[in-house]
Write an enzyme that holds these catalytic residues in place. Structure first.
Site, PDB file in Angstrom:
ATOM      1  N   ARG A  96      -8.982   0.085   4.237  1.00  0.00           N
ATOM      2  CA  ARG A  96      -8.015   1.043   3.568  1.00  0.00           C
ATOM      3  C   ARG A  96      -6.663   0.498   3.155  1.00  0.00           C
ATOM      4  O   ARG A  96      -6.053   0.739   2.245  1.00  0.00           O
ATOM      5  CB  ARG A  96      -7.745   2.330   4.644  1.00  0.00           C
ATOM      6  CG  ARG A  96      -8.699   3.066   4.706  1.00  0.00           C
ATOM      7  CD  ARG A  96      -8.231   4.422   5.434  1.00  0.00           C
ATOM      8  NE  ARG A  96      -7.137   4.827   4.789  1.00  0.00           N
ATOM      9  CZ  ARG A  96      -6.336   5.470   5.499  1.00  0.00           C
ATOM     10  NH1 ARG A  96      -6.299   5.712   6.810  1.00  0.00           N
ATOM     11  NH2 ARG A  96      -5.056   6.133   4.953  1.00  0.00           N
ATOM     12  N   ARG A 133      -1.075  14.951  12.782  1.00  0.00           N
ATOM     13  CA  ARG A 133      -0.255  14.466  11.577  1.00  0.00           C
ATOM     14  C   ARG A 133       0.110  15.542  10.602  1.00  0.00           C
ATOM     15  O   ARG A 133      -0.424  15.769   9.743  1.00  0.00           O
ATOM     16  CB  ARG A 133      -0.720  13.087  10.825  1.00  0.00           C
ATOM     17  CG  ARG A 133      -0.920  11.856  11.612  1.00  0.00           C
ATOM     18  CD  ARG A 133      -1.352  10.544  10.953  1.00  0.00           C
ATOM     19  NE  ARG A 133      -0.365  10.307   9.821  1.00  0.00           N
ATOM     20  CZ  ARG A 133      -0.610   9.328   9.149  1.00  0.00           C
ATOM     21  NH1 ARG A 133      -1.649   8.804   8.927  1.00  0.00           N
ATOM     22  NH2 ARG A 133       0.292   9.020   8.179  1.00  0.00           N
ATOM     23  N   LYS A 145       0.726  -1.289   0.002  1.00  0.00           N
ATOM     24  CA  LYS A 145      -0.005  -0.146   0.070  1.00  0.00           C
ATOM     25  C   LYS A 145       0.982   1.266   0.052  1.00  0.00           C
ATOM     26  O   LYS A 145       0.506   2.078  -0.749  1.00  0.00           O
ATOM     27  CB  LYS A 145      -0.978  -0.027   1.165  1.00  0.00           C
ATOM     28  CG  LYS A 145      -1.450   1.367   1.323  1.00  0.00           C
ATOM     29  CD  LYS A 145      -2.389   1.349   2.810  1.00  0.00           C
ATOM     30  CE  LYS A 145      -1.708   1.776   4.022  1.00  0.00           C
ATOM     31  NZ  LYS A 145      -1.392   3.045   4.262  1.00  0.00           N
ATOM     32  N   ASN A 146       2.000   1.295   0.838  1.00  0.00           N
ATOM     33  CA  ASN A 146       2.793   2.425   1.129  1.00  0.00           C
ATOM     34  C   ASN A 146       3.918   2.750  -0.069  1.00  0.00           C
ATOM     35  O   ASN A 146       4.428   3.775  -0.031  1.00  0.00           O
ATOM     36  CB  ASN A 146       3.322   2.386   2.277  1.00  0.00           C
ATOM     37  CG  ASN A 146       2.184   2.547   3.536  1.00  0.00           C
ATOM     38  OD1 ASN A 146       1.181   2.800   3.147  1.00  0.00           O
ATOM     39  ND2 ASN A 146       2.724   2.245   4.966  1.00  0.00           N
ATOM     40  N   ASP A 158       4.142   0.772  11.895  1.00  0.00           N
ATOM     41  CA  ASP A 158       2.827  -0.006  11.165  1.00  0.00           C
ATOM     42  C   ASP A 158       2.695  -1.380  11.946  1.00  0.00           C
ATOM     43  O   ASP A 158       1.671  -2.000  11.910  1.00  0.00           O
ATOM     44  CB  ASP A 158       2.744   0.172   9.898  1.00  0.00           C
ATOM     45  CG  ASP A 158       2.855   1.368   9.375  1.00  0.00           C
ATOM     46  OD1 ASP A 158       3.349   1.696   8.402  1.00  0.00           O
ATOM     47  OD2 ASP A 158       2.690   2.565  10.170  1.00  0.00           O
ATOM     48  N   CYS A 173      -5.860   8.929   8.739  1.00  0.00           N
ATOM     49  CA  CYS A 173      -5.966   8.075  10.079  1.00  0.00           C
ATOM     50  C   CYS A 173      -5.945   8.938  11.290  1.00  0.00           C
ATOM     51  O   CYS A 173      -5.435   9.960  11.227  1.00  0.00           O
ATOM     52  CB  CYS A 173      -4.520   7.438  10.053  1.00  0.00           C
ATOM     53  SG  CYS A 173      -4.716   5.619   9.854  1.00  0.00           S
TER      54      CYS A 173
HETATM   55  C1  EPZ Z   1       3.908   6.939   6.033  1.00  0.00           C
HETATM   56  O1  EPZ Z   1       3.163   8.077   6.730  1.00  0.00           O
HETATM   57  C2  EPZ Z   1       3.083   5.438   6.137  1.00  0.00           C
HETATM   58  N1  EPZ Z   1       1.991   5.831   5.308  1.00  0.00           N
HETATM   59  C3  EPZ Z   1       2.518   5.436   7.545  1.00  0.00           C
HETATM   60  O2  EPZ Z   1       1.842   4.370   7.176  1.00  0.00           O
HETATM   61  C4  EPZ Z   1       3.869   5.010   8.519  1.00  0.00           C
HETATM   62  O3  EPZ Z   1       3.245   4.748   9.775  1.00  0.00           O
HETATM   63  C5  EPZ Z   1       4.628   6.319   8.385  1.00  0.00           C
HETATM   64  O4  EPZ Z   1       5.107   6.434   7.004  1.00  0.00           O
HETATM   65  C6  EPZ Z   1       6.094   5.908   9.162  1.00  0.00           C
HETATM   66  O5  EPZ Z   1       6.567   4.892   8.635  1.00  0.00           O
HETATM   67  C7  EPZ Z   1       2.115   5.855   3.999  1.00  0.00           C
HETATM   68  O6  EPZ Z   1       3.145   5.586   3.272  1.00  0.00           O
HETATM   69  C8  EPZ Z   1       0.799   6.392   3.053  1.00  0.00           C
HETATM   70  P1  EPZ Z   1       5.991  10.431   8.304  1.00  0.00           P
HETATM   71  P2  EPZ Z   1       3.731   9.400   6.797  1.00  0.00           P
HETATM   72  O7  EPZ Z   1       5.700  11.456   7.704  1.00  0.00           O
HETATM   73  O8  EPZ Z   1       4.267  10.024   5.541  1.00  0.00           O
HETATM   74  C9  EPZ Z   1       5.645  13.502  11.766  1.00  0.00           C
HETATM   75  C10 EPZ Z   1       0.187   2.732   7.451  1.00  0.00           C
HETATM   76  O9  EPZ Z   1      -0.508   2.177   8.535  1.00  0.00           O
HETATM   77  N2  EPZ Z   1       5.777  14.509  10.844  1.00  0.00           N
HETATM   78  O10 EPZ Z   1       7.331   9.438   8.246  1.00  0.00           O
HETATM   79  O11 EPZ Z   1       2.502  10.336   7.228  1.00  0.00           O
HETATM   80  C11 EPZ Z   1       4.468  12.757  11.816  1.00  0.00           C
HETATM   81  O12 EPZ Z   1       3.414  13.244  12.684  1.00  0.00           O
HETATM   82  C12 EPZ Z   1       0.368   4.164   7.605  1.00  0.00           C
HETATM   83  O13 EPZ Z   1       0.341   2.288   6.583  1.00  0.00           O
HETATM   84  C13 EPZ Z   1       5.708  15.688  11.023  1.00  0.00           C
HETATM   85  O14 EPZ Z   1       5.857  16.080  12.074  1.00  0.00           O
HETATM   86  O15 EPZ Z   1       4.667   9.435   8.044  1.00  0.00           O
HETATM   87  C14 EPZ Z   1       4.815  11.343  12.633  1.00  0.00           C
HETATM   88  O16 EPZ Z   1       4.932  11.466  13.769  1.00  0.00           O
HETATM   89  C15 EPZ Z   1      -0.018   4.817   8.924  1.00  0.00           C
HETATM   90  N3  EPZ Z   1       5.621  16.528  10.125  1.00  0.00           N
HETATM   91  C16 EPZ Z   1       6.126  11.014  11.971  1.00  0.00           C
HETATM   92  O17 EPZ Z   1       6.673  12.462  11.398  1.00  0.00           O
HETATM   93  C17 EPZ Z   1       5.365  16.464   8.880  1.00  0.00           C
HETATM   94  O18 EPZ Z   1       5.306  17.168   7.986  1.00  0.00           O
HETATM   95  C18 EPZ Z   1       6.465  10.194  10.952  1.00  0.00           C
HETATM   96  O19 EPZ Z   1       5.335  10.552   9.769  1.00  0.00           O
HETATM   97  C19 EPZ Z   1       5.506  14.787   8.418  1.00  0.00           C
HETATM   98  C20 EPZ Z   1       5.499  13.950   9.592  1.00  0.00           C
END
Ligand code: EPZ
Length: 417
Positions: free
Chosen positions: A398, A121, A22-23, A306, A116
């Site tokens: 999803r 986020r 998915k990701n 995840d 989610c």
């Molecule tokens: C991706 O989400 C994945 N989703 C998530 O999978 C996964 O949990 C996550 O990466 C971490 O590996 C997809 O790829 C579609 P991040 P993403 O930006 O990109 C903070 C699932 O279950 N952050 O690495 O949103 C954020 O709040 C989903 O398949 C900021 O602070 O994750 C979080 O605490 C859930 N500011 C941390 O970083 C930003 O601008 C990780 O977020 C962006 C993120």
């Protein structure tokens, strides 16, 4: 409102194949917007998030054909650069479409992402990076207007190795003249898969999988045919199902490198995991699960956030006390409230959960709270006494094909009512 009914206490057996990730399909679908050509994506999972993203691409003007797991996207006639609010609200990861739309149209218009319930986020890292590339970002009337007419390349230092921000910068930089560098980039396998796709499209992306990625701007692209990497979290989910039911199961289409941290956690819990062929593993769980003294989630190649809720379900029936620290999202323990309804003994304090293993869980009526917690409740239901009813299935749909009913191929007693 449909729900899943899981009957606990059955052993699983046989083999199951893992679908494409998915990701990785979400950022790659975004990338198809950039080329103006035809992209064929193989092994595409049949999940809600793909349907939603396809909807957004069609709204932009893409022509899309789906034949089973093969998705063909023709982005020659993109006519719009706005992501409709109702679609943006449904899926937070649609924010990475802005980078691709900007790369193609030099403009993008979106609302703040929904999706989610994993705590706040934010998208501050995305916005900061765009501004550093001289892309204007203006909020007006609940919309965010991006203008990349005068974008220029540059070096972006990410404060956190955010997966989405890394992907968004890679996507927007594909058509910015010069070399853009991302320092402290995310190293997840999905980033490398996106880079492979972009390079097949005619981009020059180097360093994916390391913390420094460089992207050369390009102005002409070609058709692409790409097979997605397997979904490492779905693989972890099947391993957890085998672990809690004391079963031996073969899992096909797995890249063991991508789930190294997950495999070592299962081995520490006393579960046998061994490679059979190039991309298959056998998971064999006999006897009681051992507790994990301390499990921390962290960016790749650490233990993936995840898979945290899924492992918490397994640890709730371990022979002792485990501690889990969730370092990525601030609210990713909601599923423990549901596990407690099933008799689990879990105490959560901020980012830390203390899980005292119990002999047996008992079936109960529970609710999926987000995508992975829904899967965690199915895993818990498989080892609970009696029946567990799980609602809010849209969360599970999803990211899991067929609402995880495919586990029936290996003997799980799950029905959708
Ligand atoms: C991706 O989400 C994945 N989703 C998530 O999978 C996964 O949990 C996550 O990466 C971490 O590996 C997809 O790829 C579609 P991040 P993403 O930006 O990109 C903070 C699932 O279950 N952050 O690495 O949103 C954020 O709040 C989903 O398949 C900021 O602070 O994750 C979080 O605490 C859930 N500011 C941390 O970083 C930003 O601008 C990780 O977020 C962006 C993120």
């Amino acid at each position: 409102m449909s729900k899943l009914v899981v009957e606990g206490g059955n052993r699983l057996e046989g083999s199951i194949r893992i679908p494409g990730a998915k990701n990785t399909v979400l950022p790659i679908l975004a990338a198809t917007i950039i080329s103006g050509k035809e992209s064929v994506i193989e092994d595409c999972p049949e999940i809600k998030d793909v349907e939603l993203t396809v909807e957004i691409l069609k709204n932009l003007g893409c022509k899309i054909k789906r034949e089973g797991r093969t998705l063909t996207v023709d982005s020659s006639d993109i006519s719009d650069y706005t992501i409709k609010e109702e679609l943006m609200d449904k899926m937070r990861s649609s924010i990475i479409l802005t980078g691709a739309i900007l790369a193609r149209m030099k403009k993008a218009k979106t609302t703040y992402p929904g999706g989610c319930e994993l705590g706040l986020r934010p998208i501050d890292l995305h916005i900061k990076a765009f501004k550093e590339l001289n892309i204007s970002v203006v909020e007006e009337g609940g919309y965010i207007m991006f203008d990349g007419e005068n974008a220029h390349s540059g070096d972006i230092h990410l404060a956190f190795p955010s997966v989405g921000a890394t992907e968004n910068i890679m996507l927007v930089a594909t058509t910015i003249k010069g070399t853009t560098k991302i320092i402290n980039a995310a190293k997840e396998p999905e980033i490398s898969d996106l880079a492979d796709f972009l390079n097949k499209m005619g981009c020059r992306v180097l360093g994916a999988g390391t913390s420094v990625i460089t992207i050369e701007g390009a102005d002409s692209f070609s058709n692409v045919n790409h097979t997605l990497i397997p979904d490492r979290i779905v693989a972890a989910t099947v391993m957890a199902a085998a672990a809690v039911t004391g079963s031996t199961v073969e899992i096909n289409n797995v890249n063991t490198e991508h789930i190294g941290a997950v495999i070592s956690a299962f081995r520490e819990m006393g579960v046998l995991v061994f490679k059979t062929m190039d991309n298959s593993v056998v998971v064999s769980a006999a006897g009681r699960i051992k507790p994990l003294n301390l499990l921390r989630t962290s960016p790749y190649p650490g233990f993936p956030t995840d898979a945290q809720s899924i492992i918490t379900s397994v640890l709730s029936v371990a022979d002792g006390t485990s501690i889990v620290i969730e370092n990525i999202f601030e609210q990713r323990f909601k599923h423990t409230e549901e596990l407690i309804k099933m008799g689990a003994d879990v105490t959560v304090d901020g980012r830390c959960a203390v899980i005292k293993g119990v002999d047996r869980l008992k079936g109960a009526k529970v609710s999926a709270r987000d995508l992975r917690s829904g899967a965690a409740l199915v895993v818990a239901g498989l080892c609970a006494d009696g029946f567990t009813e799980i609602d809010n299935l849209y969360h599970i749909d999803r990211g899991y094909e067929n609402t995880l009913l495919d586990l029936r191929e290996i003997g799980a007693k799950i029905t959708k009512v």
